[in-house]
Write a protein that holds these residues in place. Structure first.
Motif, PDB file in Angstrom:
ATOM      1  N   ALA A  93       0.826  -1.204   0.000  1.00 12.55           N
ATOM      2  CA  ALA A  93       0.000   0.000   0.000  1.00 12.55           C
ATOM      3  C   ALA A  93       0.862   1.257   0.000  1.00 12.55           C
ATOM      4  CB  ALA A  93      -0.936  -0.005   1.195  1.00 12.55           C
ATOM      5  N   LEU A  94       2.040   1.186   0.602  1.00 11.05           N
ATOM      6  CA  LEU A  94       2.937   2.344   0.565  1.00 11.05           C
ATOM      7  C   LEU A  94       3.346   2.642  -0.873  1.00 11.05           C
ATOM      8  CD1 LEU A  94       5.348   1.989   3.578  1.00 11.05           C
ATOM      9  CD2 LEU A  94       3.936   3.927   3.010  1.00 11.05           C
ATOM     10  N   LEU A  95       3.627   1.597  -1.619  1.00 13.88           N
ATOM     11  CA  LEU A  95       3.955   1.819  -3.031  1.00 13.88           C
ATOM     12  C   LEU A  95       2.760   2.422  -3.758  1.00 13.88           C
ATOM     13  CD1 LEU A  95       6.017  -1.298  -4.053  1.00 13.88           C
ATOM     14  CD2 LEU A  95       6.791   0.976  -3.468  1.00 13.88           C
ATOM     15  N   ALA A  96       1.552   1.974  -3.366  1.00 22.77           N
ATOM     16  CA  ALA A  96       0.358   2.552  -3.995  1.00 22.77           C
ATOM     17  C   ALA A  96       0.257   4.037  -3.673  1.00 22.77           C
ATOM     18  CB  ALA A  96      -0.891   1.818  -3.527  1.00 22.77           C
ATOM     19  N   THR A  97       0.630   4.414  -2.441  1.00 23.38           N
ATOM     20  CA  THR A  97       0.624   5.840  -2.091  1.00 23.38           C
ATOM     21  C   THR A  97       1.560   6.608  -3.006  1.00 23.38           C
ATOM     22  OG1 THR A  97       0.340   5.151   0.185  1.00 23.38           O
ATOM     23  CG2 THR A  97       0.891   7.444  -0.190  1.00 23.38           C
TER      24      THR A  97
END
Lengths: 305, 676
Positions: A93-97
């Motif tokens: 999810a951090l990469l998605a951010t």
């Protein structure tokens, strides 16, 4: 954490070098990415007239989100100090951010390039991300944890064995990693032709230190994905917690070797394949998604697959 | 506590009456409207803030209280009760109500016809406040209808005649249908003896068939209000039609009241669930999540896009509820508590970020004189800095990105899915991974959707003069937006607060709770065990902020900090006009091409003029809502035909009517005779 940062440009340099050699070019020196970075950092920023604060903040946030994600992956030792900060789902999810912010930054200037990049990236991301989550499910169901340190420790132990679902997950993860890192056949990192650009189109308006941050983020992301594959599927040589200095050094050396091997394989793969049309990509990524789903289904049916 | 809450509702009704009386007896005209607006919203704000404090105290203090008010049916009275579940939903309702009232202190001043909103608004709030408190079928349905009718009046409030009339018509039909389903559900629960109080329903014995029928009716009744696919068709029309603060309430709060009704009936009143009950709920939840977000991705109307996103989030909540039901039926109480917490937490989060997003949409409407089409906006971030920041945070929360609150609840839902291989039933073993994939797909598409919504409406260059001349919204509105955004951040960083507060609710419903989170080291959350999974919002946030600051500081200190403004790169083609930017439609074109043919049966028709011709090239897009086409239109046609046939009954002679009366009497008596 800083190690990742130090190694990232080298890995990209290696990939570029190997690709060039495979194409019978001499290629840039291995250390060229460091020089690029230095050059970019010392240049002035040329900012488009209607860029907002978001455009100027985004590079730093994109970079740090990617960096934090990479720092949460055990590279050469299990039992990271802060590994409980976020599990694999949070890392994804951090990469998605990071991608979310980059997509917004691309739209901020209001040129067609940004739009085309954001549009295609959202297509790729909306298939790659569920595929990643399905892979995470597979791995988590096998290891009984979504915590990367625990997964790596479990994978390094004897009770894993050969599993069909893991093979599926590996193939799916490689596909996702190729797509996420904007590599051939999904995207071409070296292109400057608008019809083929995805990631490059999004960052077209960036220059100077902002571009340096974005480039560094892309390099770190490559290290992240290779480390992730290495740590989950090839965890041998990972130093156990408190294994002493020798074990850590061994682990670090092996990690570098793994990265190098991954980089060489990536370069060979990229050289041997042509880029796809954008609308072939959903099929490619859909394959990863279905493999992930199949692997998860198998595990739901029986834990021993 | 309960009495005080009921008095709050009465106070809200009194505000409504005062609004009518004060306006009727006092000054009319613009000044009178402004005063009435301030008084009504101020009153609502005060009452809902008070009710919020009371509800929060009740939830944290574990207050349970019952009360019978001698109103309603003559020999029964109206029962009211406060327990953990109703307290939790009251917190949500009153928080949303307080936020909307505060926002409306500023936003309501722009209303064209305030008296079409003001009398109904407090009634709407009172209805939503009373539904969770009701403790018998009669009181419940009465309050439910109060809420429905008041919101219906608010849907019709904005002066946009044709659109709103259609939205209002569809809404009242669907609302009546939903209430009918709930009425029948309560009828079945009450049994032939007519035990209308919830307390009596809980203990009653039921056949599996009755329970299944109640479940179906609860899905129909609560699902139609919440917006489950395929009962969602009214929602994207009705929610955006109301004024923006009411849209925020309808999307953020009223759908949650429907979720409450569903939980109350299925988890509480029916009794021990069967495992297969979770199948329809999970299927509906998964398809609702995916379809809702796909529709949102194709939508160009800013408020309707948000309404579709509400449908998606309701789907996620129902996925959590379905999982909880499956776990509870198989006796995995801890896992059921995890899934239920995920659902409730997500409902709460959705209230926060959707309120902020609708407030932002309202601010855009005010600033651009009613422009709702995102293709005609753009560049608002320069003109409205405060609103743009608040909306950005809310959009990131809606896109389920860490370190914000939307991510935490989806993360909990994923964790609940990861425990589900323990379930023994084969049907669920196949269904749950698929639902997990739909959930992941919905999360990823939601991120794309909000990149599109925010990127087109707020970023880029203004596409119309109205967008170019937008002005920042008033202080109340921006404060309300910032407040909601701040809460999104707060609960993203400290999710343990909410999880622990929800513990009494899950204990009451499924008999277990998640492990206490506030005692965990560094305030991280650990749903099951340390070795399994944990997430720490604070640290992720601190890491990102600290390293971003470090990087920025280092670069500015040691490398270049020079900056030059220049025109954007135009490929040597001068005079880039704002209309040459990517539009929302073109941005979602790849996704439309991938999902469209299956989901919407979309078609594109391109008409290219011959070389040399001066005719314009045309592209025509077609998109159908298959649910509308294959479910609603046939039903509508059947109803139409039936009324035509029955219409003849109006023009008969008196003898024939008498014959009908006699025949129906005979039939009824015959039925009665055969029955016994």
């Amino acid at each position: 954490m800083f190690l990742v940062l130090l190694v990232a440009p080298l890995l990209t340099g290696l990939v570029r070098k190997v690709k060039a050699r495979l194409q019978r070019r001499r290629g840039p020196p291995l250390l060229q990415p460091y020089r690029d970075l230095r050059r970019l950092l010392h240049k002035e920023v040329v900012l488009a007239e209607n860029a907002s604060w978001l455009f100027r903040v985004a590079p730093y946030l994109v970079f740090t989100a990617t960096w934090v994600a990479a720092a949460l992956v055990p590279t050469f030792a299990t039992g990271l100090l802060f590994s409980w900060t976020g599990d694999l789902i949070a890392i994804i999810a951090l990469l998605a951010t990071a991608r979310f912010l980059l997509g917004l930054a691309a739209l901020d200037i209001g040129t067609s390039f940004g739009g085309i990049g954001a549009s295609r990236e959202s297509l790729i991301a909306s298939l790659a991300e569920p595929a990643t989550i399905m892979i995470v499910f597979t791995i988590a169901l096998i290891a009984g944890s979504t915590q990367l340190s625990h997964i790596a420790a479990f994978m390094a132990s004897e009770d894993v064995g050969l599993r069909v679902s893991l093979a599926f997950a590996l193939v799916a993860l490689v596909i996702v990693a190729i797509a996420e890192n904007a590599r051939i056949p999904v995207d071409n990192p070296a292109t400057h032709l608008e019809l083929t650009m995805v990631h490059e189109a999004m960052v077209l308006e960036y220059s100077g230190r902002h571009l340096a941050m974005i480039e560094a983020a892309a390099w770190v992301k490559l290290v992240f994905h290779l480390s992730l594959i290495a740590c989950i599927f090839f965890p041998f040589g990972l130093a156990q917690n408190g294994g002493g200095l020798v074990a850590y050094a061994m682990g670090a050396g092996l990690w570098l070797l793994k990265l190098a091997a991954g980089g060489v394989l990536l370069a060979m793969f990229e050289t041997s394949i042509a880029k796809m049309r954008v609308f072939r990509v959903p099929g490619f990524l859909g394959g990863a998604l279905m493999l992930g789903l199949l692997a998860t289904l198998l595990l739901f049916i029986s834990g021993s697959f | 506590m309960l009495t005080a809450l009921l008095l709050c509702a009465v106070a809200l009704l009194a505000v409504s009456v005062l609004a009518v009386l004060g306006y009727g007896g006092g000054r009319r005209g613009v000044a009178g409207g402004a005063v009435a607006t301030t008084l009504v919203y101020g009153g609502c704000l005060a009452v809902s803030a008070l009710a919020f404090v009371l509800a929060l105290a009740a939830l944290l203090g574990g207050v349970t209280a019952g009360l019978t008010v001698p109103l309603g049916l003559p020999w029964l009275g109206a029962h009211f009760r406060l327990d953990a579940l109703s307290a939790a939903f009251l917190v949500l309702v009153t928080l949303g109500a307080a936020g909307a009232s505060f926002y409306a202190l500023g936003y309501g001043q722009h209303a064209e016809a305030p008296m079409r909103v003001l009398p109904f608004y407090p009634v709407f709030l009172a209805g939503m406040l009373l539904v969770p408190l009701a403790d018998d079928a009669y009181a419940f349905l009465l309050c439910w209808e109060l809420m429905s009718l008041a919101s219906w009046a608010l849907v019709l409030a904005e002066p946009r005649p044709e659109e709103n009339a259609r939205a209002g018509y569809l809404y009242i039909v669907m609302a009546s249908f939903g209430t009918l389903a709930l009425l029948l559900a309560f009828g079945l629960l009450a049994g032939p003896e007519g035990h209308y109080a919830f307390a009596e329903m809980r203990g009653a014995e039921r056949t599996p068939l009755t329970s299944a029928l109640v479940l179906t009716l609860a899905i129909l009744g609560a699902g139609s209000k919440a917006g489950l696919v395929p009962l969602h068709v009214w929602l994207p029309l009705a929610h955006p039609a109301a004024p923006s603060h009411v849209s925020a309430l309808m999307s953020g709060v009223m759908t949650k009241v429907a979720v409450y009704a569903f939980i109350r009936i299925v988890f509480d009143l029916v009794g021990q669930p069967e495992w297969w009950w979770s199948i329809p709920i999970l299927t509906l939840g998964g398809s609702t999540a995916a379809l809702g977000v796909l529709h949102a991705l194709m939508e160009r109307d800013l408020k309707r896009l948000l309404a579709y996103s509400t449908i998606e989030n309701i789907g996620i909540v129902f996925i959590g509820l379905g999982l909880a039901l499956a776990f509870e039926a198989s006796g995995y109480r801890a896992a059921a508590a995890l899934a239920l917490t995920a659902a409730l937490f997500h409902a709460f989060n959705h209230t926060l970020f959707k309120s902020a997003l609708f407030y932002g949409a309202g601010a855009v409407l005010t600033a651009t004189h009613g422009e709702r089409n995102i293709e005609r906006l753009g560049g608002l971030i320069h003109r409205m800095p405060v609103s743009s920041a608040a909306v950005l945070v809310a959009a990131m929360a809606a896109a389920a990105l860490p370190p914000l609150n939307g991510f935490v609840s989806e993360w909990l839902a994923f964790q609940a899915i990861l425990v589900s291989p323990d379930l023994p039933q084969w049907g669920l073993k196949f269904l749950i991974p698929t639902v997990g994939m739909l959930l992941a797909l919905a999360a990823a598409l939601a991120a794309s959707c909000f990149v599109r919504a925010y990127g087109i409406a707020w970023l880029g260059r203004p596409r119309t003069a109205a967008a170019a001349e937008a002005v920042e919204t008033d202080r109340f509105s921006s404060a309300a937006m910032l407040g909601c955004a701040a809460l999104c951040v707060l609960f993203g960083l400290f999710p343990g607060l909410v999880i622990d507060a929800l513990a009494p609710v899950t204990e009451g419903l499924v008999g277990a709770r998640m492990p206490a989170q506030l005692g965990q080291a560094w305030l991280s959350i650990v749903p099951i065990a340390d070795s399994r999974s944990s997430y720490n919002g604070v640290l992720v946030f601190l890491f990102i902020v600290a390293s971003a600051m470090m990087a920025a500081a280092a670069i500015h200190r040691f490398a270049s900090r020079a900056l030059r403004r220049a025109p954007p790169w135009d490929c040597g083609f001068p005079n880039l006009s704002p209309s040459m930017q990517y539009t929302g439609t073109s941005l979602s074109q790849p996704l439309r091409r991938v999902f469209g043919p299956v989901v919407f049966r979309s078609r594109e028709h391109v008409e290219m003029p011959l070389p040399g011709s001066v005719a314009p090239a045309r592209i025509v897009r077609q998109r159908q809502d298959l649910v509308w086409e294959f479910l609603y239109l046939p039903i509508g046609r059947a109803v139409g035909r039936a009324t035509e046939v029955l219409n003849h009954l109006q023009f008969l002679t008196i003898r024939r009517y008498l014959v009908f009366v006699f025949l129906s009497l005979v039939l009824l008596l015959l039925g009665l005779g055969l029955w016994s």
